[in-house]
Design an enzyme around this catalytic site. Sequence first.
Site, PDB file in Angstrom:
ATOM      1  N   LYS A  72      53.091  48.109  40.654  1.00  0.00           N
ATOM      2  CA  LYS A  72      52.700  46.716  40.830  1.00  0.00           C
ATOM      3  C   LYS A  72      52.512  46.060  39.468  1.00  0.00           C
ATOM      4  O   LYS A  72      52.422  46.734  38.440  1.00  0.00           O
ATOM      5  CB  LYS A  72      51.404  46.632  41.644  1.00  0.00           C
ATOM      6  CG  LYS A  72      50.217  47.315  40.981  1.00  0.00           C
ATOM      7  CD  LYS A  72      48.991  47.245  41.864  1.00  0.00           C
ATOM      8  CE  LYS A  72      47.793  47.924  41.179  1.00  0.00           C
ATOM      9  NZ  LYS A  72      46.564  47.807  42.000  1.00  0.00           N
TER      10      LYS A  72
ATOM     11  N   ARG B 256      36.781  44.780  50.605  1.00  0.00           N
ATOM     12  CA  ARG B 256      37.889  44.093  49.951  1.00  0.00           C
ATOM     13  C   ARG B 256      39.041  44.087  50.929  1.00  0.00           C
ATOM     14  O   ARG B 256      38.884  43.648  52.060  1.00  0.00           O
ATOM     15  CB  ARG B 256      38.211  44.854  48.641  1.00  0.00           C
ATOM     16  CG  ARG B 256      38.803  44.031  47.539  1.00  0.00           C
ATOM     17  CD  ARG B 256      39.027  44.840  46.270  1.00  0.00           C
ATOM     18  NE  ARG B 256      39.915  45.988  46.475  1.00  0.00           N
ATOM     19  CZ  ARG B 256      40.529  46.621  45.480  1.00  0.00           C
ATOM     20  NH1 ARG B 256      40.329  46.242  44.227  1.00  0.00           N
ATOM     21  NH2 ARG B 256      41.324  47.644  45.724  1.00  0.00           N
TER      22      ARG B 256
ATOM     23  N   TYR C 212      39.865  28.663  13.624  1.00  0.00           N
ATOM     24  CA  TYR C 212      39.013  27.697  14.317  1.00  0.00           C
ATOM     25  C   TYR C 212      37.541  28.073  14.184  1.00  0.00           C
ATOM     26  O   TYR C 212      37.154  29.228  14.356  1.00  0.00           O
ATOM     27  CB  TYR C 212      39.371  27.637  15.803  1.00  0.00           C
ATOM     28  CG  TYR C 212      40.694  26.970  16.083  1.00  0.00           C
ATOM     29  CD1 TYR C 212      40.907  25.637  15.777  1.00  0.00           C
ATOM     30  CD2 TYR C 212      41.735  27.688  16.673  1.00  0.00           C
ATOM     31  CE1 TYR C 212      42.123  25.026  16.036  1.00  0.00           C
ATOM     32  CE2 TYR C 212      42.952  27.085  16.949  1.00  0.00           C
ATOM     33  CZ  TYR C 212      43.142  25.750  16.629  1.00  0.00           C
ATOM     34  OH  TYR C 212      44.345  25.146  16.886  1.00  0.00           O
TER      35      TYR C 212
ATOM     36  N   MET D 264      45.783  30.844  20.049  1.00  0.00           N
ATOM     37  CA  MET D 264      46.738  30.964  21.144  1.00  0.00           C
ATOM     38  C   MET D 264      48.001  31.696  20.719  1.00  0.00           C
ATOM     39  O   MET D 264      48.532  32.532  21.466  1.00  0.00           O
ATOM     40  CB  MET D 264      47.112  29.584  21.681  1.00  0.00           C
ATOM     41  CG  MET D 264      48.131  29.637  22.813  1.00  0.00           C
ATOM     42  SD  MET D 264      48.569  28.019  23.471  1.00  0.00           S
ATOM     43  CE  MET D 264      47.093  27.634  24.410  1.00  0.00           C
TER      44      MET D 264
END
Length: 371
Positions: free
Chosen positions: A46, A140, A268, A316
């Site tokens: 998966k 779940r 930043y 990013m």
Amino acid sequence: MTILQAARTRPRVTHGPRLAVDLDAVGSNTRLFARRTSGALMAVVKADGFGHGAADVARAALSAGASWLGVTTIDEAIALRRRGPSAPMLSWLNPVDADFGAAIAADIDLAVPSREHLDAVLRAGIGARVHLHLDTGMARDGAAPELWPTLCRAARRAEQAGRLRVVGVMGHLGCAEDPADPDNATGRARFVWGVERAREAGLRPPLRHLAATAATLTDPLSHHTLSRVGAGLVGIDPTRTTTLRPAMTLTAPVVGVRSVRAGTAVGYGHTWSADRRTHLALLPLGYADGLPRATSGRAEVLLRGRRRPVVGRVSMDQVVVDVGDDPPELGETAVVFGPGGTGEPTVAEWAAWADTIEHEIVTGIGTRVHR
């Protein structure tokens, strides 16, 4: 602050970040898991094979002893079928309006966690192979225990009518990474109870599967006729009890180098400032590529044979590395993470720096990274 302009030959940067997958490691891990269980082995691929490439991991695992494939959605299953593997395949997490007909046509087994899902599969056509899914203690996916007997009886009626075949009963343990956790015994007992209720309803499923990676490694009592292993195939052991071979290596080229004075702030928020004259190297990947921003000020990479700290915030698209008095050439390669055999950080270290699990790191590598 100036960009280094030394008169030296610089390699041309011809690629960005790269992800390499060691399929021999996948094969080695698969063989280890096959030895740990007397039942069959399902290779769970998966999330694009835990970020490693579903079709490639599937083929490597099947060649090394797995006999089943597992994914979550029907879309994943059909995409994998189209890539070639013809082994039995199970899809176990779908909405009630999923295209169950397409799954049946592609010879994909379906997990059924509720009466509503059972009815949807029956509406899709005749001939489905289903695995009834019991919640064994996670609240779940899977049918709640109080609804399980009714689901089993309905599935049996559909089987008697020739509409489908119940070939499996499945569950999942919530605390298997800790073999001593008492909830594992509770989950095992509930699964046995579920199998008994299925038999009382007249079902005789040949497949029973409860153990995933962690339980396959440490909990033989949870092994039935089939074990589902996903993360372990690519070298992740949630129990920390077994030496597996990590299969993923992430690298990035140096795209900028500069010399800076003491006191120079980086990135930043200026969360880091140089405490001495040093050199900084720029790597072209960041949180959009899967490097968690939470690793800012903690992470390291391997560059020029040494661990180098990532300084300032992870952006990013880029990170900055302090390389001290050993500036690299443009185009040199930094190893972000790998198996660890040559001193590079591992996926486990990046997970620790981000306060998360290895699964999140390997499945989070973005599509801009060249495979």
